[in-house]
Design a protein around this motif. Structure first.
Motif, PDB file in Angstrom:
ATOM      1  N   PRO A  17       0.806  -1.221   0.000  1.00 28.75           N
ATOM      2  CA  PRO A  17       0.000   0.000   0.000  1.00 28.75           C
ATOM      3  C   PRO A  17       0.833   1.261   0.000  1.00 28.75           C
ATOM      4  O   PRO A  17       0.344   2.336  -0.348  1.00 28.75           O
ATOM      5  N   ASP A  18       2.100   1.131   0.379  1.00 31.10           N
ATOM      6  CA  ASP A  18       3.008   2.274   0.371  1.00 31.10           C
ATOM      7  C   ASP A  18       3.709   2.435  -0.971  1.00 31.10           C
ATOM      8  O   ASP A  18       4.491   3.365  -1.166  1.00 31.10           O
ATOM      9  N   GLY A  19       3.473   1.511  -1.917  1.00 29.10           N
ATOM     10  CA  GLY A  19       4.087   1.596  -3.237  1.00 29.10           C
ATOM     11  C   GLY A  19       5.455   0.967  -3.342  1.00 29.10           C
ATOM     12  O   GLY A  19       6.036   0.949  -4.432  1.00 29.10           O
ATOM     13  N   HIS A  20       5.980   0.425  -2.246  1.00 31.06           N
ATOM     14  CA  HIS A  20       7.313  -0.187  -2.274  1.00 31.06           C
ATOM     15  C   HIS A  20       7.219  -1.652  -2.690  1.00 31.06           C
ATOM     16  O   HIS A  20       6.300  -2.370  -2.259  1.00 31.06           O
ATOM     17  N   PRO A  21       8.177  -2.123  -3.497  1.00 31.37           N
ATOM     18  CA  PRO A  21       8.161  -3.524  -3.929  1.00 31.37           C
ATOM     19  C   PRO A  21       8.677  -4.459  -2.852  1.00 31.37           C
ATOM     20  O   PRO A  21       9.723  -4.220  -2.245  1.00 31.37           O
ATOM     21  N   ARG A  22       7.926  -5.526  -2.607  1.00 26.47           N
ATOM     22  CA  ARG A  22       8.323  -6.573  -1.677  1.00 26.47           C
ATOM     23  C   ARG A  22       8.434  -7.890  -2.435  1.00 26.47           C
ATOM     24  O   ARG A  22       7.681  -8.127  -3.370  1.00 26.47           O
ATOM     25  N   TRP A  23       9.351  -8.733  -1.979  1.00 24.99           N
ATOM     26  CA  TRP A  23       9.463 -10.042  -2.604  1.00 24.99           C
ATOM     27  C   TRP A  23       8.229 -10.880  -2.315  1.00 24.99           C
ATOM     28  O   TRP A  23       7.742 -10.943  -1.194  1.00 24.99           O
ATOM     29  N   LYS A  24       7.703 -11.523  -3.360  1.00 21.60           N
ATOM     30  CA  LYS A  24       6.623 -12.487  -3.214  1.00 21.60           C
ATOM     31  C   LYS A  24       6.758 -13.518  -4.315  1.00 21.60           C
ATOM     32  O   LYS A  24       6.758 -13.166  -5.498  1.00 21.60           O
ATOM     33  N   ASP A  25       6.890 -14.759  -3.944  1.00 25.83           N
ATOM     34  CA  ASP A  25       6.984 -15.829  -4.922  1.00 25.83           C
ATOM     35  C   ASP A  25       5.737 -15.820  -5.803  1.00 25.83           C
ATOM     36  O   ASP A  25       4.607 -15.798  -5.306  1.00 25.83           O
ATOM     37  N   GLY A  26       5.933 -15.791  -7.129  1.00 25.84           N
ATOM     38  CA  GLY A  26       4.830 -15.735  -8.060  1.00 25.84           C
ATOM     39  C   GLY A  26       4.366 -14.343  -8.395  1.00 25.84           C
ATOM     40  O   GLY A  26       3.405 -14.163  -9.152  1.00 25.84           O
ATOM     41  N   GLY A  27       5.053 -13.339  -7.856  1.00 22.90           N
ATOM     42  CA  GLY A  27       4.711 -11.955  -8.168  1.00 22.90           C
ATOM     43  C   GLY A  27       5.199 -11.551  -9.552  1.00 22.90           C
ATOM     44  O   GLY A  27       5.595 -12.389 -10.366  1.00 22.90           O
ATOM     45  N   VAL A  28       5.203 -10.254  -9.807  1.00 20.12           N
ATOM     46  CA  VAL A  28       5.610  -9.719 -11.106  1.00 20.12           C
ATOM     47  C   VAL A  28       7.129  -9.552 -11.127  1.00 20.12           C
ATOM     48  O   VAL A  28       7.693  -8.905 -10.229  1.00 20.12           O
ATOM     49  N   PRO A  29       7.830 -10.101 -12.131  1.00 20.53           N
ATOM     50  CA  PRO A  29       9.280  -9.946 -12.187  1.00 20.53           C
ATOM     51  C   PRO A  29       9.693  -8.472 -12.320  1.00 20.53           C
ATOM     52  O   PRO A  29       9.083  -7.723 -13.080  1.00 20.53           O
ATOM     53  N   ARG A  30      10.716  -8.113 -11.585  1.00 19.31           N
ATOM     54  CA  ARG A  30      11.238  -6.742 -11.647  1.00 19.31           C
ATOM     55  C   ARG A  30      12.739  -6.791 -11.458  1.00 19.31           C
ATOM     56  O   ARG A  30      13.241  -7.520 -10.598  1.00 19.31           O
ATOM     57  N   THR A  31      13.448  -6.020 -12.269  1.00 22.96           N
ATOM     58  CA  THR A  31      14.902  -5.956 -12.177  1.00 22.96           C
ATOM     59  C   THR A  31      15.311  -4.705 -11.414  1.00 22.96           C
ATOM     60  O   THR A  31      14.800  -3.612 -11.664  1.00 22.96           O
TER      61      THR A  31
END
Length: 267
Positions: free
Chosen positions: A164-178
């Protein structure tokens, strides 16, 4: 003789500044990076004094702990580079702070390459496993330069979700991001957490201040996984660099280390 010729060639290359780093080694058994007696097998670096440590920022206590005073910015580093390893660090905070109100801060730097201080004069090019309160297990690319001034490629890819704060967190199966900069938050990083001294997030798995926290990072085949007190909290792939030295920061806050070791990864 052949040996003499090789030695002469090596000395000539060193004199010309062409000394190449040793090939990273794969541990064959458990290696105590800190032996509880002295700093054998380790080197130190401080932004203001280089390899010299006139203030005794890094020392061994009478009861066999590695004491990092927090006075200055730099690190204690393995003198060897490693690949395909699991590093274990057990630490607890001391009393010293940087005088501010922000959280106690340090980091475990993985796969460090390039010259000492090549990243801002303080660190080496590496991937940091964050040890700051409330953020233990976050991953941060630390970009630096080689001795010739060229950039060292540093980055990682992870599956993420945005909180909800807009920060990326690791989650298995989430959207790939470099990530080539910024911070990959650990999976349960509290979105309402305020980074104030000695506060905790509601889902923190690090130990309360005064107790020992165990961090285990596995680096193998371009992947890094992070466990804190046995909990899997972060994971990434396509990591660069994929091998290198291992560092523990000094970053304004006192830290004690009782375990610092690497283990082989079963094939």
């Amino acid at each position: 003789m052949i040996v003499s010729a090789l030695l002469a060639a090596a000395l000539s290359a060193r004199a010309a500044g062409d000394e190449r780093p040793a090939e990273p080694e794969r541990p064959r058994g458990a290696i105590r990076l800190f032996n509880g007696k002295d700093l054998s097998g380790l080197t130190t670096w401080l932004k203001d004094t280089g390899h010299a440590d006139p203030r005794g920022v890094f020392r061994v206590t009478a009861d066999g702990l590695l004491h990092i005073s927090g006075d200055g910015f730099g690190y204690v580093a393995t003198d060897r580079a490693y690949r395909d390893y699991r590093v274990v660090l057990e630490y607890r905070w001391g009393d010293r702070t940087d005088g501010g109100t922000s959280v106690r801060n340090s980091g475990l730097l993985l796969n460090a390459v390039g010259p000492d201080g090549g990243a801002g004069g303080m660190w080496m090019s590496s991937v940091e496993c964050q040890l700051a309160q409330g953020c233990v297990g976050d991953l941060i690319p630390i970009r630096g330069k080689r001795a010739d001034g060229s950039a060292v490629p540093v980055g990682l890819t992870a599956d993420v979700v945005l909180g909800p704060d807009g920060h990326p967190r690791w989650k298995d199966g989430g959207v790939p991001r470099t990530f080539t900069d910024g911070q990959l938050w650990w999976s349960r990083h509290d979105p309402d957490y305020k980074e104030l001294l000695d506060t905790r997030g509601r889902d923190d798995v690090e130990s309360p201040r005064g107790e020992w926290t165990r961090v285990e990072c596995t680096s193998s085949g371009g992947r890094i996984t992070v466990r804190v007190n046995g909990h899997l909290v972060n994971e990434c792939r396509d990591v660069a660099p994929a091998a290198g030295k291992i560092l523990v920061q000094t970053e304004g806050f006192e830290l004690f280390v009782r375990t610092f070791e690497v283990h082989p990864i079963p094939r």
